[in-house]
Design a protein around this motif. Structure first.
Motif: not given
Length: 292
Positions: A164-181
């Motif tokens: 649920g973390s967001h609005h920081n580099f690692l949280s945002d890039v992790a979301t992209r990684i797990f989304d396959g983006a």
């Protein structure tokens, strides 16, 4: 506890309740179900109007704030962040609180030009949000010294991570990684420790509240033993069961690391960066049903 409807506030409030503290938590939107389940007393209201808080309490954790991602103008940062902190500290005095933790930010340093950020690293080109956090730290110092027996802790938070973390580099890039983006990043060889897992933050806050601390201190907090950005991303890609696939831009200047020693001296059990990132990756994998 303020900011209980947000990521950090909700996790910390729930952790303190589970640990046996009686927690009242201010939130702006609907009552978070996770707080109710943990036995937290939820209070809906505005940061600048803490009149619905209990008449007496021992400690305040102030995690609520307007953040840059909400695209508010500088005068709104002042009207909400600064005014709210001043109102909350005044109310804490009336309530007899002796301990206050203020969630400050690494933004108090502005544009970082040093390779390592320490407590006394001079600020440079601080934006409106950072200025509002500087004002909060100053208000904390004033509140603490106004009466004997008070203790204040201003934590200059880095990227706080967890489900649920967001609005920081690692949280945002992790979301992209797990989304396959697609993933892009800079400075692949630059050392990184701008991370604290939210559960480790909550544990530290709980320990500090019952410590023998006195006076006010403002410190940065981070994981220890920095590792290169590329290794950080390799851990997250592995957690998502993806091969490393990052478009790196190494043309710019290197980044910076954060000195965790002052927070460690206050009782923070700082994990290594590798351990923090691995834990974060495992959290996300579990939340998405990966890995069996």
């Amino acid at each position: 506890m303020t900011g209980a409807g947000g990521f950090i506030g909700s996790v910390v409030a729930r952790a303190l309740a589970v640990a046996g503290h009686r927690v009242s938590a201010l939130h702006r939107g609907p009552v978070p179900t996770s707080l109710v389940a943990a036995g937290v007393t939820a209070i809906q209201g505005d940061l600048r109007d803490p009149t619905r808080f209990p008449e007496r309490y021992d400690a305040l954790i102030h995690a609520g704030a307007v953040i840059p991602a909400r695209n508010m103008a500088g005068n709104d940062f002042a009207a909400v962040n600064i005014a709210a902190t001043e109102a909350l500290l005044a109310q804490a005095s009336t309530a007899g609180a002796k301990r206050v933790i203020f969630c400050s930010s690494m933004s108090v340093y502005g544009r970082v030009t040093e390779p390592v950020v320490a407590v006394d690293t001079p600020p440079c080109e601080v934006d409106d949000y950072g200025c509002s956090k500087q004002a909060g730290e100053a208000a904390m110092a004033d509140w603490t010294c106004a009466e004997a027996g008070r203790a204040g802790l201003s934590l200059r938070l880095p990227g706080i991570v967890g489900v649920g973390s967001h609005h920081n580099f690692l949280s945002d890039v992790a979301t992209r990684i797990f989304d396959g983006a697609p993933v892009t990043a800079r400075n692949s060889t630059g050392l990184f420790n701008n991370i604290v897992h939210v559960d480790d933050l909550a544990a530290f806050m709980g320990d500090w509240l019952v410590s023998g601390a006195a006076g006010h201190v403002a410190v940065p907090i981070a994981s220890r033993t920095p590792i290169p950005i590329k290794e950080v991303l390799e851990i997250l890609f592995a957690a998502a069961d993806r091969p490393l696939d990052v478009a790196f831009d190494d043309s710019g200047a290197g980044g910076f690391t954060i000195d965790p020693a002052p927070a460690i001296a206050l009782g923070f059990s700082a994990p290594t960066v590798a351990a923090s990132v691995t834990r974060f990756g495992a959290d996300l994998a579990r939340a998405r049903g990966l890995g069996g």
